[in-house]
Write a protein that holds these residues in place. Sequence first.
Motif, mmCIF file in Angstrom:
data_model
loop_
_atom_site.group_PDB
_atom_site.id
_atom_site.type_symbol
_atom_site.label_atom_id
_atom_site.label_comp_id
_atom_site.label_asym_id
_atom_site.label_seq_id
_atom_site.Cartn_x
_atom_site.Cartn_y
_atom_site.Cartn_z
ATOM 1 N N VAL A 11 -4.551 -7.773 -6.659
ATOM 2 C CA VAL A 11 -3.381 -6.943 -6.907
ATOM 3 C C VAL A 11 -3.736 -5.485 -6.643
ATOM 4 O O VAL A 11 -4.839 -5.034 -6.960
ATOM 5 C CB VAL A 11 -2.871 -7.131 -8.360
ATOM 6 C CG1 VAL A 11 -3.883 -6.622 -9.372
ATOM 7 C CG2 VAL A 11 -1.521 -6.460 -8.551
ATOM 8 N N SER A 12 -2.828 -4.761 -6.045
ATOM 9 C CA SER A 12 -3.080 -3.368 -5.677
ATOM 10 C C SER A 12 -1.939 -2.506 -6.182
ATOM 11 O O SER A 12 -0.766 -2.862 -6.051
ATOM 12 C CB SER A 12 -3.201 -3.234 -4.154
ATOM 13 O OG SER A 12 -3.103 -1.889 -3.743
ATOM 14 N N ARG A 13 -2.275 -1.341 -6.732
ATOM 15 C CA ARG A 13 -1.192 -0.487 -7.211
ATOM 16 C C ARG A 13 -0.423 0.131 -6.047
ATOM 17 O O ARG A 13 0.686 0.627 -6.239
ATOM 18 C CB ARG A 13 -1.685 0.570 -8.188
ATOM 19 C CG ARG A 13 -2.733 1.502 -7.717
ATOM 20 C CD ARG A 13 -3.367 2.166 -8.922
ATOM 21 N NE ARG A 13 -4.107 1.188 -9.728
ATOM 22 C CZ ARG A 13 -4.590 1.433 -10.953
ATOM 23 N NH1 ARG A 13 -4.412 2.601 -11.500
ATOM 24 N NH2 ARG A 13 -5.245 0.506 -11.610
ATOM 25 N N TYR A 14 -0.989 0.083 -4.850
ATOM 26 C CA TYR A 14 -0.226 0.523 -3.682
ATOM 27 C C TYR A 14 0.971 -0.393 -3.442
ATOM 28 O O TYR A 14 1.963 0.018 -2.847
ATOM 29 C CB TYR A 14 -1.120 0.551 -2.441
ATOM 30 C CG TYR A 14 -2.136 1.671 -2.445
ATOM 31 C CD1 TYR A 14 -1.844 2.913 -1.889
ATOM 32 C CD2 TYR A 14 -3.400 1.492 -3.001
ATOM 33 C CE1 TYR A 14 -2.775 3.941 -1.881
ATOM 34 C CE2 TYR A 14 -4.342 2.512 -3.007
ATOM 35 C CZ TYR A 14 -4.022 3.739 -2.449
ATOM 36 O OH TYR A 14 -4.949 4.755 -2.456
ATOM 37 N N GLU A 15 0.863 -1.650 -3.875
ATOM 38 C CA GLU A 15 1.991 -2.577 -3.746
ATOM 39 C C GLU A 15 3.167 -2.119 -4.591
ATOM 40 O O GLU A 15 4.322 -2.318 -4.217
ATOM 41 C CB GLU A 15 1.574 -3.984 -4.187
ATOM 42 C CG GLU A 15 0.461 -4.619 -3.385
ATOM 43 C CD GLU A 15 0.017 -5.940 -4.002
ATOM 44 O OE1 GLU A 15 0.886 -6.708 -4.467
ATOM 45 O OE2 GLU A 15 -1.191 -6.202 -4.047
ATOM 46 N N THR A 16 2.874 -1.545 -5.765
ATOM 47 C CA THR A 16 3.945 -1.186 -6.688
ATOM 48 C C THR A 16 4.741 0.016 -6.214
ATOM 49 O O THR A 16 5.933 0.124 -6.511
ATOM 50 C CB THR A 16 3.369 -0.892 -8.091
ATOM 51 O OG1 THR A 16 2.500 0.253 -8.014
ATOM 52 C CG2 THR A 16 2.557 -2.091 -8.597
ATOM 53 N N ASN A 17 4.080 0.918 -5.494
ATOM 54 C CA ASN A 17 4.784 2.094 -4.993
ATOM 55 C C ASN A 17 4.030 2.663 -3.792
ATOM 56 O O ASN A 17 3.269 3.619 -3.921
ATOM 57 C CB ASN A 17 4.927 3.156 -6.081
ATOM 58 C CG ASN A 17 5.965 4.212 -5.730
ATOM 59 O OD1 ASN A 17 6.246 4.455 -4.558
ATOM 60 N ND2 ASN A 17 6.541 4.844 -6.735
ATOM 61 N N PRO A 18 4.231 2.080 -2.598
ATOM 62 C CA PRO A 18 3.465 2.503 -1.414
ATOM 63 C C PRO A 18 3.778 3.912 -0.939
ATOM 64 O O PRO A 18 3.016 4.477 -0.157
ATOM 65 C CB PRO A 18 3.866 1.468 -0.361
ATOM 66 C CG PRO A 18 5.164 0.909 -0.822
ATOM 67 C CD PRO A 18 5.130 0.950 -2.324
#
Length: 309
Positions: A11-18
């Motif tokens: 899981v990547s926090r870039y996924e949540t708000n790129p």
Amino acid sequence: MAQLIKLLDYVSRYETNPFHYPPQYIRLKNENWERFYEAWELEMEYEMEFSFEEDEEEETKQRFSWNPFKRKTTVEEKEEPSTNKQLPQTREDLVKYFLDKLYPFQLKWASSTISQVSYTDPKFNHDPTLRFFLQRFPDIYLVMYHPIFSIKRAPIEGDIILISPIEIEIITLLNDYTDATIVTSDERSWTIEKEDHSSKIISPLISLKRTEQIVKSILHHHHIELPIRKTVLSQMSNFLYSAEPYRTSLVGKREFDEWFQQKRNISSPLKSEQLKAIEALLSYCQTTSVRRPEWAREDEQLTTFQDEE
């Protein structure tokens, strides 16, 4: 330091708000480097102490505090043996120290969000290839390191994907062969020739074409226009070929420095089309994660409270 936006299926926090995290990372890194460098210049006689702290209540801001120098204030403290590393003596050493300390932070952003976390393989803490792409390329490069795409519910591992403001480069590395000659062909296998023996490997063009097709299809579906190039990269060996493969660059150790400097010389801010591209690509990636322990405990407490009612 390039940004690691996806690592396998973590899981990547870039996924949540790129659109939020890439510029935020650049700002935070620059702010802390300036403070770090200023403290190093002014207080070189101090003992270096590096700490990384996240304020969970301000998680969306992702503030992190750095305490690079700490003065010894008492006789007892002065007499205690130091466990910290020696203070870097040159700017070059300081940059390396800074990047090494930033590396775990990058891994954390690429394997956790405010509520989710993935169990990471410890090998990535010392992965020389991953470190190379993160520590030797500018901030404007966004790296997907062997992402797992979910296409028609089937997981497909991709190659290394380097997303710059001007193009997307799909890269496969052949660094397991030192001082060899890599003989390419149009067949499904290539030949590795070294001294008096040779061996066969599966052509890297197969995985490159597969990853290219996935990336191209996703971008086309979302009406995003960024050039895509494919590269077979080897810092350790040279390539032998009669004609370079179609729309694919072969970069051996003779060509490596030129290729590398071209990448580092790109001067451009993050572009909207670049961020749209990572948003689209990340939306097709598989993610495996669990609730953070602290969030799981809160969920459990809430469930218990509701049951009592």
